[in-house]
Design a protein around this motif. Sequence first.
Motif, mmCIF file in Angstrom:
data_model
loop_
_atom_site.group_PDB
_atom_site.id
_atom_site.type_symbol
_atom_site.label_atom_id
_atom_site.label_comp_id
_atom_site.label_asym_id
_atom_site.label_seq_id
_atom_site.Cartn_x
_atom_site.Cartn_y
_atom_site.Cartn_z
ATOM 1 N N PHE A 145 0.819 -1.214 0.000
ATOM 2 C CA PHE A 145 0.000 0.000 0.000
ATOM 3 C C PHE A 145 0.854 1.266 0.000
ATOM 4 N N HIS A 146 1.867 1.299 0.865
ATOM 5 C CA HIS A 146 2.714 2.492 0.924
ATOM 6 C C HIS A 146 3.554 2.629 -0.354
ATOM 7 N N ASP A 147 3.934 1.483 -0.947
ATOM 8 C CA ASP A 147 4.625 1.540 -2.244
ATOM 9 C C ASP A 147 3.700 2.108 -3.318
ATOM 10 N N LEU A 148 2.419 1.689 -3.289
ATOM 11 C CA LEU A 148 1.446 2.191 -4.266
ATOM 12 C C LEU A 148 1.283 3.703 -4.137
ATOM 13 N N THR A 149 1.139 4.179 -2.899
ATOM 14 C CA THR A 149 0.994 5.624 -2.670
ATOM 15 C C THR A 149 2.212 6.380 -3.183
ATOM 16 N N TYR A 150 3.391 5.828 -2.933
ATOM 17 C CA TYR A 150 4.629 6.451 -3.393
ATOM 18 C C TYR A 150 4.707 6.471 -4.925
ATOM 19 N N VAL A 165 -6.264 8.139 2.661
ATOM 20 C CA VAL A 165 -6.336 6.788 3.241
ATOM 21 C C VAL A 165 -5.072 6.506 4.049
ATOM 22 N N GLN A 166 -3.912 6.852 3.482
ATOM 23 C CA GLN A 166 -2.645 6.615 4.173
ATOM 24 C C GLN A 166 -2.589 7.345 5.506
ATOM 25 N N HIS A 167 -3.051 8.586 5.515
ATOM 26 C CA HIS A 167 -3.064 9.376 6.758
ATOM 27 C C HIS A 167 -3.914 8.705 7.830
ATOM 28 N N LEU A 168 -5.104 8.227 7.430
ATOM 29 C CA LEU A 168 -6.005 7.604 8.405
ATOM 30 C C LEU A 168 -5.482 6.244 8.862
ATOM 31 N N VAL A 169 -4.836 5.508 7.949
ATOM 32 C CA VAL A 169 -4.245 4.215 8.325
ATOM 33 C C VAL A 169 -3.180 4.413 9.390
ATOM 34 N N LEU A 170 -2.308 5.390 9.175
ATOM 35 C CA LEU A 170 -1.234 5.643 10.143
ATOM 36 C C LEU A 170 -1.760 6.246 11.440
ATOM 37 N N LYS A 171 -2.720 7.175 11.321
ATOM 38 C CA LYS A 171 -3.258 7.848 12.495
ATOM 39 C C LYS A 171 -3.992 6.881 13.414
ATOM 40 N N ASN A 172 -4.795 5.979 12.824
ATOM 41 C CA ASN A 172 -5.631 5.074 13.620
ATOM 42 C C ASN A 172 -5.047 3.671 13.755
ATOM 43 N N ASN A 173 -3.818 3.485 13.216
ATOM 44 C CA ASN A 173 -3.152 2.183 13.306
ATOM 45 C C ASN A 173 -4.050 1.060 12.754
#
Length: 447
Positions: A43-48, A149-157
């Motif tokens: 997922f983080h690779d996709l965002t990048y 989505v990435q922000h919420l994934v990291l924020k809410n674990n």
Amino acid sequence: MVRNLLIGVLSLAVMGTAYWGYREHKEKNAILIHAENNYQRAFHDLTYQIDLLHDKIGATLAMNSRVSLSPALAEVWKIASEAHSDVGQLPLSLLPFNKTQEFLAKIGEFSYRTAIRDLEKEPLTNGEYRTLQALYKNAATIQQELRNVQHLVLKNNLRWMDVELALATNDRSGDNVIIDGFKTVEKNVDTFTKSSEFGPTFIGLENVEKGFVHAQGKPISKHEAKRIARSFLGLKGTESIKVTASGKGADERFYSLTIHDPKTKGDIYMDITEKGGYPIWVINSRPIGKQTISLYEAANRGMRFLERHQFKNLELYDSAQYDNVAVLTFVTNENGIRIYPEAIKMKIALDDGTIVGFSARDYLSSPVKRPLAKPKLTAEQAKQKVNPNLKIMEQRQAVITNDLNKPVHCYEFLGTLGEDTYQIFINANTGMEEKVEKLQSAEQSYS
């Protein structure tokens, strides 16, 4: 005395059971953590990659030099391909995400076809320039949604394993940030593709995710899926099997099975096509014991296994051994023509010869159409296109997929140059050198 001895024995048994349960729990947790880490990485690779894609498309719009434009567009193609691969590694098979995958495939094909032509003689048309502008704008929208989505994934674990569970059980009533975010991405891409014109570059475009075109036959029920799993895996009949149907929006319907063996406490995971009941993949993560059969015997068992289960006209292409597991690749051989896109990969445990890994996704979704057309060039004419310094040892006809993921009919030549061995594919109709691969020593023994 006897009472004390009995208490001691029972205590040891309880302790042993507790330790075994602890180890089993620890191993399962390790598998789940490994899967979660892979999903997070993809997922983080996709965002990048989407960030890079947006920036690179913007750079091409600002370029004036046609000499610089070709490598820039080639880079766009590479990034789009990597992003497409990252999407495929996420647990979204039950959530329709085909529009985004198609969008990334179209970006890749548009940029590749434009990059390989002579832009000095055939510069970008006004329509192609407008297409690049539209791609740039839409890439920005996808970029923003994925960042949210990435922000919420990291924020809410948040965990991707929870997404997979929600999709597998059709439990979508709750507030699932990841699923909702990807639905928004898909909706925006769908709106874009309906309102945009990619131009003549995309005439005849074939999406590589066409579904399981080789899965022929009548639809099967959940009960029949269980029966097929028992037969395919040689189950004893004491296992419990849970079956989940794919979502209605999926391009190709299938059943996902979780098989639990109460005797070994192990789980087997399997997908089966609804049409025809073809196994798509199998994973059995049981511990492998001491080797009792050879790699050669495992390959023979693998071939016999495929013949018993609807997979015909296959031959062994590659075999290797890792620890006590045989890793085998079979491809279709039709009248002496190897069809490489139709590949089946298997893992066979060398302790008892059972299947512990299986993937027929490439075989079932192969884009190669029948009947195969007669090549325009002869083998001798194709051989003239090969580097004359190459000493040819073997030759045959073959079908491969080119850089645009399209099947092409080729002549395949296996030859040596110095101490190295190469596999060369010459287009059987145009004489174009489609692909050249240097083989490792372990790959040179196939025939």
